[in-house]
Write a protein that holds these residues in place. Sequence first.
Motif, PDB file in Angstrom:
ATOM      1  N   GLY A 166       9.156   1.777  -8.809  1.00 17.20           N
ATOM      2  CA  GLY A 166       8.506   1.513  -7.536  1.00 17.20           C
ATOM      3  C   GLY A 166       7.272   0.541  -7.994  1.00 17.20           C
ATOM      4  N   PHE A 167       6.730   0.619  -9.056  1.00 18.95           N
ATOM      5  CA  PHE A 167       5.504  -0.239  -9.640  1.00 18.95           C
ATOM      6  C   PHE A 167       6.277  -1.690  -9.821  1.00 18.95           C
ATOM      7  N   GLY A 168       7.314  -1.509 -10.664  1.00 18.53           N
ATOM      8  CA  GLY A 168       7.980  -2.905 -10.644  1.00 18.53           C
ATOM      9  C   GLY A 168       8.342  -3.821  -9.396  1.00 18.53           C
ATOM     10  N   VAL A 169       8.965  -3.041  -8.698  1.00 14.29           N
ATOM     11  CA  VAL A 169       9.198  -3.526  -7.208  1.00 14.29           C
ATOM     12  C   VAL A 169       7.906  -4.285  -6.425  1.00 14.29           C
ATOM     13  N   ALA A 170       6.947  -3.297  -6.229  1.00 13.75           N
ATOM     14  CA  ALA A 170       5.608  -3.725  -5.999  1.00 13.75           C
ATOM     15  C   ALA A 170       4.990  -4.958  -6.714  1.00 13.75           C
ATOM     16  N   ALA A 171       5.177  -4.968  -8.043  1.00 11.69           N
ATOM     17  CA  ALA A 171       4.836  -6.162  -8.750  1.00 11.69           C
ATOM     18  C   ALA A 171       5.675  -7.596  -8.169  1.00 11.69           C
TER      19      ALA A 171
ATOM     20  N   ALA B 267       0.799  -1.125   0.051  1.00 11.15           N
ATOM     21  CA  ALA B 267      -0.061   0.005   0.121  1.00 11.15           C
ATOM     22  C   ALA B 267       1.062   1.191  -0.064  1.00 11.15           C
ATOM     23  N   VAL B 268       1.802   1.282   0.732  1.00  9.83           N
ATOM     24  CA  VAL B 268       2.728   2.387   0.977  1.00  9.83           C
ATOM     25  C   VAL B 268       3.473   2.654  -0.115  1.00  9.83           C
ATOM     26  N   LEU B 269       4.164   1.557  -0.554  1.00  6.83           N
ATOM     27  CA  LEU B 269       4.887   1.511  -2.119  1.00  6.83           C
ATOM     28  C   LEU B 269       4.206   2.023  -3.157  1.00  6.83           C
TER      29      LEU B 269
ATOM     30  N   THR C 130       9.735  10.084 -12.709  1.00  2.00           N
ATOM     31  CA  THR C 130       8.823   9.353 -13.518  1.00  2.00           C
ATOM     32  C   THR C 130       9.571   8.007 -13.663  1.00  2.00           C
ATOM     33  N   VAL C 131      10.861   7.690 -13.686  1.00  2.00           N
ATOM     34  CA  VAL C 131      11.594   6.640 -13.597  1.00  2.00           C
ATOM     35  C   VAL C 131      11.493   5.889 -12.237  1.00  2.00           C
TER      36      VAL C 131
END
Length: 132
Positions: A115-120, A79-81, A109-110
Amino acid sequence: MDDAESFDAVDAHFEAVSLGDVPDDTLGESAIHLSLSPAIVQLMFLGPPSPEDEQSDREFRKGLDGSSPETLKTFALLAVLLQAALLSFSLGAMLLGFRGQLLVGGALTVGGLVGFGVAAVIYRRWKRRNDP
């Protein structure tokens, strides 16, 4: 205590407090510091608790008790990430698009995409460990 009694208690509390003869330009040391209990603040801003609120609280606690600590930690981390990644990505895109700030906007932006990649990756690892 019903709603009318609750609000009467709040009204009585405020009627009992007076500032007296305090000059308009300054409250100074003669002002009375109000100390409100959490119950009074809840009644003032949120109103009296309803049976639906209490039922929701019980269901929420029951749901938390039924899940593992690892799941709760993973959920909180994701949630935080994801919030941070969304903020970073959107702010960076706006800086790039509207202000032309390539360095800061591009880095944000990068960073949001990373961050989205780490969350995935975190979600896939959790899913792999917890799927039967």
